[in-house]
Design a protein around this motif. Structure first.
Motif, PDB file in Angstrom:
ATOM      1  N   LYS A  67       0.852  -1.200   0.000  1.00 53.85           N
ATOM      2  CA  LYS A  67       0.000   0.000   0.000  1.00 53.85           C
ATOM      3  C   LYS A  67       0.880   1.240   0.000  1.00 53.85           C
ATOM      4  O   LYS A  67       0.848   2.066   0.901  1.00 53.85           O
ATOM      5  CB  LYS A  67      -0.948  -0.021   1.188  1.00 53.85           C
ATOM      6  N   ASN A  68       1.649   1.363  -1.064  1.00 52.28           N
ATOM      7  CA  ASN A  68       2.566   2.502  -1.205  1.00 52.28           C
ATOM      8  C   ASN A  68       1.878   3.638  -1.955  1.00 52.28           C
ATOM      9  O   ASN A  68       0.674   3.581  -2.201  1.00 52.28           O
ATOM     10  CB  ASN A  68       3.857   2.046  -1.895  1.00 52.28           C
ATOM     11  N   LEU A  69       2.633   4.642  -2.286  1.00 51.78           N
ATOM     12  CA  LEU A  69       2.077   5.821  -2.955  1.00 51.78           C
ATOM     13  C   LEU A  69       2.432   5.866  -4.439  1.00 51.78           C
ATOM     14  O   LEU A  69       2.376   6.926  -5.059  1.00 51.78           O
ATOM     15  CB  LEU A  69       2.567   7.091  -2.251  1.00 51.78           C
ATOM     16  N   LYS A  70       2.764   4.728  -4.995  1.00 51.52           N
ATOM     17  CA  LYS A  70       3.057   4.645  -6.427  1.00 51.52           C
ATOM     18  C   LYS A  70       1.741   4.705  -7.208  1.00 51.52           C
ATOM     19  O   LYS A  70       0.674   4.362  -6.696  1.00 51.52           O
ATOM     20  CB  LYS A  70       3.801   3.350  -6.763  1.00 51.52           C
ATOM     21  N   LYS A  71       1.827   5.139  -8.424  1.00 50.24           N
ATOM     22  CA  LYS A  71       0.643   5.356  -9.262  1.00 50.24           C
ATOM     23  C   LYS A  71      -0.255   4.117  -9.335  1.00 50.24           C
ATOM     24  O   LYS A  71      -1.470   4.203  -9.187  1.00 50.24           O
ATOM     25  CB  LYS A  71       1.084   5.782 -10.667  1.00 50.24           C
ATOM     26  N   GLU A  72       0.352   2.965  -9.532  1.00 52.31           N
ATOM     27  CA  GLU A  72      -0.425   1.730  -9.681  1.00 52.31           C
ATOM     28  C   GLU A  72      -1.155   1.371  -8.391  1.00 52.31           C
ATOM     29  O   GLU A  72      -2.317   0.964  -8.408  1.00 52.31           O
ATOM     30  CB  GLU A  72       0.485   0.573 -10.106  1.00 52.31           C
ATOM     31  N   GLN A 125       3.609  13.485  -7.469  1.00 52.48           N
ATOM     32  CA  GLN A 125       4.779  12.613  -7.394  1.00 52.48           C
ATOM     33  C   GLN A 125       4.483  11.226  -7.943  1.00 52.48           C
ATOM     34  O   GLN A 125       5.323  10.618  -8.591  1.00 52.48           O
ATOM     35  CB  GLN A 125       5.277  12.507  -5.952  1.00 52.48           C
ATOM     36  N   SER A 126       3.280  10.729  -7.705  1.00 47.57           N
ATOM     37  CA  SER A 126       2.921   9.409  -8.240  1.00 47.57           C
ATOM     38  C   SER A 126       2.915   9.436  -9.760  1.00 47.57           C
ATOM     39  O   SER A 126       3.320   8.469 -10.410  1.00 47.57           O
ATOM     40  CB  SER A 126       1.577   8.935  -7.700  1.00 47.57           C
ATOM     41  N   GLU A 127       2.482  10.551 -10.336  1.00 46.46           N
ATOM     42  CA  GLU A 127       2.495  10.696 -11.797  1.00 46.46           C
ATOM     43  C   GLU A 127       3.916  10.734 -12.352  1.00 46.46           C
ATOM     44  O   GLU A 127       4.162  10.291 -13.460  1.00 46.46           O
ATOM     45  CB  GLU A 127       1.733  11.963 -12.215  1.00 46.46           C
ATOM     46  N   LYS A 128       4.840  11.267 -11.557  1.00 46.19           N
ATOM     47  CA  LYS A 128       6.251  11.363 -11.973  1.00 46.19           C
ATOM     48  C   LYS A 128       7.028  10.086 -11.683  1.00 46.19           C
ATOM     49  O   LYS A 128       8.177   9.962 -12.092  1.00 46.19           O
ATOM     50  CB  LYS A 128       6.942  12.517 -11.250  1.00 46.19           C
ATOM     51  N   GLY A 129       6.429   9.162 -10.930  1.00 47.88           N
ATOM     52  CA  GLY A 129       7.126   7.926 -10.586  1.00 47.88           C
ATOM     53  C   GLY A 129       8.005   8.036  -9.364  1.00 47.88           C
ATOM     54  O   GLY A 129       8.904   7.228  -9.167  1.00 47.88           O
ATOM     55  N   TRP A 130       7.766   9.057  -8.547  1.00 42.87           N
ATOM     56  CA  TRP A 130       8.536   9.307  -7.333  1.00 42.87           C
ATOM     57  C   TRP A 130       9.993   9.390  -7.717  1.00 42.87           C
ATOM     58  O   TRP A 130      10.897   9.294  -7.091  1.00 42.87           O
ATOM     59  CB  TRP A 130       8.262   8.283  -6.234  1.00 42.87           C
ATOM     60  N   LEU A 170      -1.985   3.443  -5.915  1.00 43.19           N
ATOM     61  CA  LEU A 170      -3.031   4.433  -5.656  1.00 43.19           C
ATOM     62  C   LEU A 170      -4.281   4.101  -6.469  1.00 43.19           C
ATOM     63  O   LEU A 170      -5.399   4.170  -5.953  1.00 43.19           O
ATOM     64  CB  LEU A 170      -2.537   5.845  -5.976  1.00 43.19           C
ATOM     65  N   ALA A 171      -4.097   3.718  -7.720  1.00 43.33           N
ATOM     66  CA  ALA A 171      -5.232   3.360  -8.571  1.00 43.33           C
ATOM     67  C   ALA A 171      -5.917   2.096  -8.044  1.00 43.33           C
ATOM     68  O   ALA A 171      -7.151   2.038  -7.966  1.00 43.33           O
ATOM     69  CB  ALA A 171      -4.771   3.162 -10.008  1.00 43.33           C
ATOM     70  N   GLU A 172      -5.132   1.110  -7.672  1.00 45.78           N
ATOM     71  CA  GLU A 172      -5.688  -0.160  -7.179  1.00 45.78           C
ATOM     72  C   GLU A 172      -6.561   0.035  -5.945  1.00 45.78           C
ATOM     73  O   GLU A 172      -7.599  -0.605  -5.790  1.00 45.78           O
ATOM     74  CB  GLU A 172      -4.555  -1.139  -6.849  1.00 45.78           C
ATOM     75  N   TYR A 173      -6.147   0.920  -5.055  1.00 46.95           N
ATOM     76  CA  TYR A 173      -6.879   1.125  -3.805  1.00 46.95           C
ATOM     77  C   TYR A 173      -7.811   2.336  -3.828  1.00 46.95           C
ATOM     78  O   TYR A 173      -8.307   2.769  -2.794  1.00 46.95           O
ATOM     79  CB  TYR A 173      -5.888   1.232  -2.638  1.00 46.95           C
ATOM     80  N   GLY A 174      -8.057   2.885  -5.026  1.00 43.90           N
ATOM     81  CA  GLY A 174      -8.989   3.996  -5.160  1.00 43.90           C
ATOM     82  C   GLY A 174      -8.494   5.297  -4.552  1.00 43.90           C
ATOM     83  O   GLY A 174      -9.282   6.150  -4.163  1.00 43.90           O
ATOM     84  N   MET A 175      -7.187   5.460  -4.506  1.00 44.79           N
ATOM     85  CA  MET A 175      -6.586   6.660  -3.918  1.00 44.79           C
ATOM     86  C   MET A 175      -5.941   7.537  -4.990  1.00 44.79           C
ATOM     87  O   MET A 175      -5.016   8.280  -4.703  1.00 44.79           O
ATOM     88  CB  MET A 175      -5.508   6.262  -2.891  1.00 44.79           C
ATOM     89  N   ASN A 176      -6.429   7.480  -6.204  1.00 48.08           N
ATOM     90  CA  ASN A 176      -5.811   8.200  -7.312  1.00 48.08           C
ATOM     91  C   ASN A 176      -6.506   9.527  -7.631  1.00 48.08           C
ATOM     92  O   ASN A 176      -6.628   9.923  -8.775  1.00 48.08           O
ATOM     93  CB  ASN A 176      -5.713   7.311  -8.547  1.00 48.08           C
ATOM     94  N   SER A 177      -6.938  10.215  -6.579  1.00 46.68           N
ATOM     95  CA  SER A 177      -7.487  11.563  -6.740  1.00 46.68           C
ATOM     96  C   SER A 177      -7.115  12.377  -5.504  1.00 46.68           C
ATOM     97  O   SER A 177      -6.879  11.823  -4.428  1.00 46.68           O
ATOM     98  CB  SER A 177      -9.006  11.530  -6.901  1.00 46.68           C
TER      99      SER A 177
END
Length: 110
Positions: A54-59, A105-110, A61-68
């Motif tokens: 459960k990290n803050l990487k783009k994938e 940052q998630s969009e940039k890949g950290w 965040l999307a998987e856990y509904g945290m991409n907004s």
């Protein structure tokens, strides 16, 4: 008439860029400071030292509904599971800024 519409569209686009970008940049810059002071201990580099998946990487965040920004804001404000709530420690504006930073940052890949 077409020329007038084109000019209006161009002026509107330039104004949108001119007045939106600095605010977003300020939110991200402020969010970086807040993240460093409050979040980096567990989430350095977008990782998660408690629950690695459960990290803050783009994938993730999307998987856990945290991409907004709204979803991240809710999570930071209220906490969940091992994550403490920061609603009592940070202002709504600070939480909004850190959420904006995390998403950028998630969009940039950290």
């Amino acid at each position: 008439m077409k020329k007038l519409i084109s000019i209006f569209t161009l002026v509107f686009a330039l104004c949108s860029i001119a007045f939106t970008s600095p605010a977003a940049a300020a939110e991200v810059a402020n969010g970086a400071k807040i993240f460093s002071a409050n979040c980096a201990a567990c989430h350095a580099g977008g990782n998660n030292v408690i629950m690695a998946n459960k990290n803050l990487k783009k994938e993730a965040l999307a998987e856990y509904g945290m991409n907004s920004v709204a979803a991240i804001t809710t999570q930071v404000t209220n906490g969940k599971n091992a994550m403490p709530a920061f609603g009592g420690r940070l202002s709504a504006a600070q939480i909004q800024d850190v959420a904006t930073y995390v998403l950028a940052q998630s969009e940039k890949g950290w």
